[in-house]
Design a protein around this motif. Structure first.
Motif, PDB file in Angstrom:
ATOM      1  N   LEU A  14       0.829  -1.207   0.000  1.00 17.22           N
ATOM      2  CA  LEU A  14       0.000   0.000   0.000  1.00 17.22           C
ATOM      3  C   LEU A  14       0.866   1.261   0.000  1.00 17.22           C
ATOM      4  N   PHE A  15       1.950   1.259   0.787  1.00 14.14           N
ATOM      5  CA  PHE A  15       2.854   2.415   0.806  1.00 14.14           C
ATOM      6  C   PHE A  15       3.466   2.655  -0.574  1.00 14.14           C
ATOM      7  N   ASP A  16       3.935   1.582  -1.210  1.00 15.48           N
ATOM      8  CA  ASP A  16       4.545   1.726  -2.534  1.00 15.48           C
ATOM      9  C   ASP A  16       3.524   2.231  -3.553  1.00 15.48           C
ATOM     10  N   ALA A  17       2.293   1.744  -3.451  1.00 13.16           N
ATOM     11  CA  ALA A  17       1.239   2.203  -4.354  1.00 13.16           C
ATOM     12  C   ALA A  17       0.945   3.685  -4.119  1.00 13.16           C
ATOM     13  N   ALA A  18       0.879   4.089  -2.858  1.00 11.02           N
ATOM     14  CA  ALA A  18       0.618   5.495  -2.537  1.00 11.02           C
ATOM     15  C   ALA A  18       1.727   6.391  -3.072  1.00 11.02           C
ATOM     16  N   GLU A  19       2.965   5.925  -2.968  1.00 12.90           N
ATOM     17  CA  GLU A  19       4.090   6.700  -3.497  1.00 12.90           C
ATOM     18  C   GLU A  19       3.955   6.901  -5.007  1.00 12.90           C
ATOM     19  N   ARG A  20       3.585   5.855  -5.715  1.00 13.46           N
ATOM     20  CA  ARG A  20       3.419   5.979  -7.173  1.00 13.46           C
ATOM     21  C   ARG A  20       2.297   6.955  -7.520  1.00 13.46           C
ATOM     22  N   VAL A  21       1.176   6.866  -6.792  1.00 18.13           N
ATOM     23  CA  VAL A  21       0.058   7.789  -7.038  1.00 18.13           C
ATOM     24  C   VAL A  21       0.492   9.225  -6.735  1.00 18.13           C
ATOM     25  N   LEU A  22       1.187   9.418  -5.634  1.00 12.57           N
ATOM     26  CA  LEU A  22       1.632  10.749  -5.232  1.00 12.57           C
ATOM     27  C   LEU A  22       2.550  11.360  -6.287  1.00 12.57           C
ATOM     28  N   LEU A  23       3.492  10.574  -6.792  1.00 12.66           N
ATOM     29  CA  LEU A  23       4.429  11.076  -7.800  1.00 12.66           C
ATOM     30  C   LEU A  23       3.731  11.356  -9.130  1.00 12.66           C
ATOM     31  N   LEU A  60       2.714   6.324   6.253  1.00  8.26           N
ATOM     32  CA  LEU A  60       3.468   6.466   4.997  1.00  8.26           C
ATOM     33  C   LEU A  60       4.560   7.524   5.140  1.00  8.26           C
ATOM     34  N   VAL A  61       4.200   8.690   5.665  1.00 16.61           N
ATOM     35  CA  VAL A  61       5.170   9.773   5.813  1.00 16.61           C
ATOM     36  C   VAL A  61       6.289   9.362   6.762  1.00 16.61           C
ATOM     37  N   LEU A  62       5.945   8.749   7.879  1.00 18.95           N
ATOM     38  CA  LEU A  62       6.971   8.326   8.841  1.00 18.95           C
ATOM     39  C   LEU A  62       7.894   7.276   8.242  1.00 18.95           C
ATOM     40  N   ASP A  63       7.332   6.376   7.443  1.00 23.18           N
ATOM     41  CA  ASP A  63       8.143   5.352   6.784  1.00 23.18           C
ATOM     42  C   ASP A  63       9.125   5.983   5.809  1.00 23.18           C
ATOM     43  N   ARG A  64       8.644   6.911   4.996  1.00 20.97           N
ATOM     44  CA  ARG A  64       9.518   7.552   4.011  1.00 20.97           C
ATOM     45  C   ARG A  64      10.512   8.490   4.679  1.00 20.97           C
ATOM     46  N   ALA A  65      10.116   9.143   5.758  1.00 23.30           N
ATOM     47  CA  ALA A  65      11.050  10.005   6.488  1.00 23.30           C
ATOM     48  C   ALA A  65      12.182   9.180   7.089  1.00 23.30           C
ATOM     49  N   ALA A  66      11.854   7.981   7.582  1.00 23.75           N
ATOM     50  CA  ALA A  66      12.884   7.118   8.165  1.00 23.75           C
ATOM     51  C   ALA A  66      13.923   6.720   7.131  1.00 23.75           C
ATOM     52  N   ARG A  67      13.525   6.633   5.876  1.00 22.92           N
ATOM     53  CA  ARG A  67      14.475   6.265   4.822  1.00 22.92           C
ATOM     54  C   ARG A  67      15.534   7.342   4.599  1.00 22.92           C
ATOM     55  N   ARG A 110      -2.662  19.100   4.653  1.00 17.65           N
ATOM     56  CA  ARG A 110      -3.629  18.236   5.350  1.00 17.65           C
ATOM     57  C   ARG A 110      -3.477  18.458   6.851  1.00 17.65           C
ATOM     58  N   ASP A 111      -4.380  19.246   7.417  1.00 14.27           N
ATOM     59  CA  ASP A 111      -4.300  19.587   8.837  1.00 14.27           C
ATOM     60  C   ASP A 111      -4.322  18.349   9.729  1.00 14.27           C
ATOM     61  N   THR A 112      -5.218  17.413   9.426  1.00 13.73           N
ATOM     62  CA  THR A 112      -5.327  16.232  10.288  1.00 13.73           C
ATOM     63  C   THR A 112      -4.070  15.370  10.210  1.00 13.73           C
ATOM     64  N   LEU A 113      -3.442  15.349   9.049  1.00 10.93           N
ATOM     65  CA  LEU A 113      -2.192  14.602   8.911  1.00 10.93           C
ATOM     66  C   LEU A 113      -1.102  15.253   9.754  1.00 10.93           C
ATOM     67  N   ARG A 114      -1.003  16.577   9.704  1.00 11.02           N
ATOM     68  CA  ARG A 114      -0.007  17.268  10.527  1.00 11.02           C
ATOM     69  C   ARG A 114      -0.228  16.994  12.005  1.00 11.02           C
ATOM     70  N   GLU A 115      -1.493  16.970  12.438  1.00 12.52           N
ATOM     71  CA  GLU A 115      -1.786  16.686  13.844  1.00 12.52           C
ATOM     72  C   GLU A 115      -1.304  15.292  14.230  1.00 12.52           C
ATOM     73  N   ARG A 116      -1.553  14.326  13.371  1.00  9.49           N
ATOM     74  CA  ARG A 116      -1.109  12.951  13.667  1.00  9.49           C
ATOM     75  C   ARG A 116       0.410  12.869  13.719  1.00  9.49           C
ATOM     76  N   LEU A 117       1.072  13.568  12.808  1.00  3.23           N
ATOM     77  CA  LEU A 117       2.533  13.537  12.798  1.00  3.23           C
ATOM     78  C   LEU A 117       3.100  14.230  14.028  1.00  3.23           C
ATOM     79  N   ARG A 118       2.443  15.300  14.480  1.00  8.34           N
ATOM     80  CA  ARG A 118       2.891  15.965  15.708  1.00  8.34           C
ATOM     81  C   ARG A 118       2.778  15.017  16.899  1.00  8.34           C
ATOM     82  N   ASP A 119       1.709  14.215  16.927  1.00  7.64           N
ATOM     83  CA  ASP A 119       1.552  13.240  18.011  1.00  7.64           C
ATOM     84  C   ASP A 119       2.645  12.165  17.947  1.00  7.64           C
ATOM     85  N   ALA A 120       2.981  11.751  16.716  1.00 11.28           N
ATOM     86  CA  ALA A 120       3.977  10.696  16.534  1.00 11.28           C
ATOM     87  C   ALA A 120       5.401  11.203  16.710  1.00 11.28           C
TER      88      ALA A 120
END
Length: 200
Positions: A14-23, A60-67, A110-120
């Motif tokens: 799913l992460f790889d698919a999301a990356e392809r869609v995003l690009l 997805l963002v945390l996974d790609r940031a870790a890379r 995406r405000d809700t995404l930023r909120e989740r990332l701030r929590d993480a």
């Protein structure tokens, strides 16, 4: 789908698919339906493993940031070798690759995404940009410690200039990413004063 290795496989698929869609389609095209269609699976697969789409995007963002950590380590390992400007130009080119650059606007809008990332990630900062800034700042501090950057150099301001300028350069990839000459010009301009003076 059972847990264990199959869960990890499903998440990565799913992460790889999301990356392809995003690009391909940008942040506006990144929907749960687009991701599952791209992954070739039922929409329920995504919701079986994530509470909602924003939870999926946060992972997805945390996974790609870790890379980016491997690239950050490579920059730290370059301390004392080559030139400071070349090392930073190499790092900015790697750290602002197509995927990190595509993720930044996704997080920004995406405000809700930023909120989740701030929590993480309680440390704050926009994911990806924060990783790049941390890597550049640590590298400059190490180079200052061995005298290749002036002792009175303002590391925070240099980092903001390099990361902000680098992001602006790489964010506009139409029709192509910036040339190496453009990246070199940014880095040498920002560092012009601090690498020519003798450390105090």
């Amino acid at each position: 789908m059972p847990t264990g290795v199959h869960l990890r496989d499903a998440r990565q698929r799913l992460f790889d698919a999301a990356e392809r869609v995003l690009l391909r389609d940008g942040p506006n095209g990144l929907t749960s339906r687009a991701v599952t269609d791209e992954a070739g699976c039922a929409k329920g697969v995504l919701h079986r493993h994530f509470t909602d789409f924003d939870a999926f995007l946060a992972e997805l963002v945390l996974d790609r940031a870790a890379r980016l950590e491997a690239r950050a380590r490579a920059l730290r390992e370059a301390v004392g070798t080559g030139t400071v400007a070349d090392n930073l130009a190499d790092a900015l080119t790697a750290l602002f690759g197509p995927v990190p650059v595509a993720i930044i606007p996704l997080v920004t809008f995406r405000d809700t995404l930023r909120e989740r990332l701030r929590d993480a990630r309680p440390g704050g900062g926009i994911a990806i940009l924060a990783q790049v800034a941390t890597a550049v700042s640590a590298y400059l501090a190490d180079e200052r410690a061995i005298g290749r950057v002036a002792g009175d150099a303002d590391i925070d301001s240099l980092t903001l200039s390099l990361v902000g300028g680098g992001h602006l350069l790489f964010a506009d990839r139409e029709p192509d990413p910036p040339t190496r000459a453009a990246v070199d010009r940014l880095v040498t301009t920002v560092l012009a004063d601090v690498v020519r003076r003798r450390p105090r």
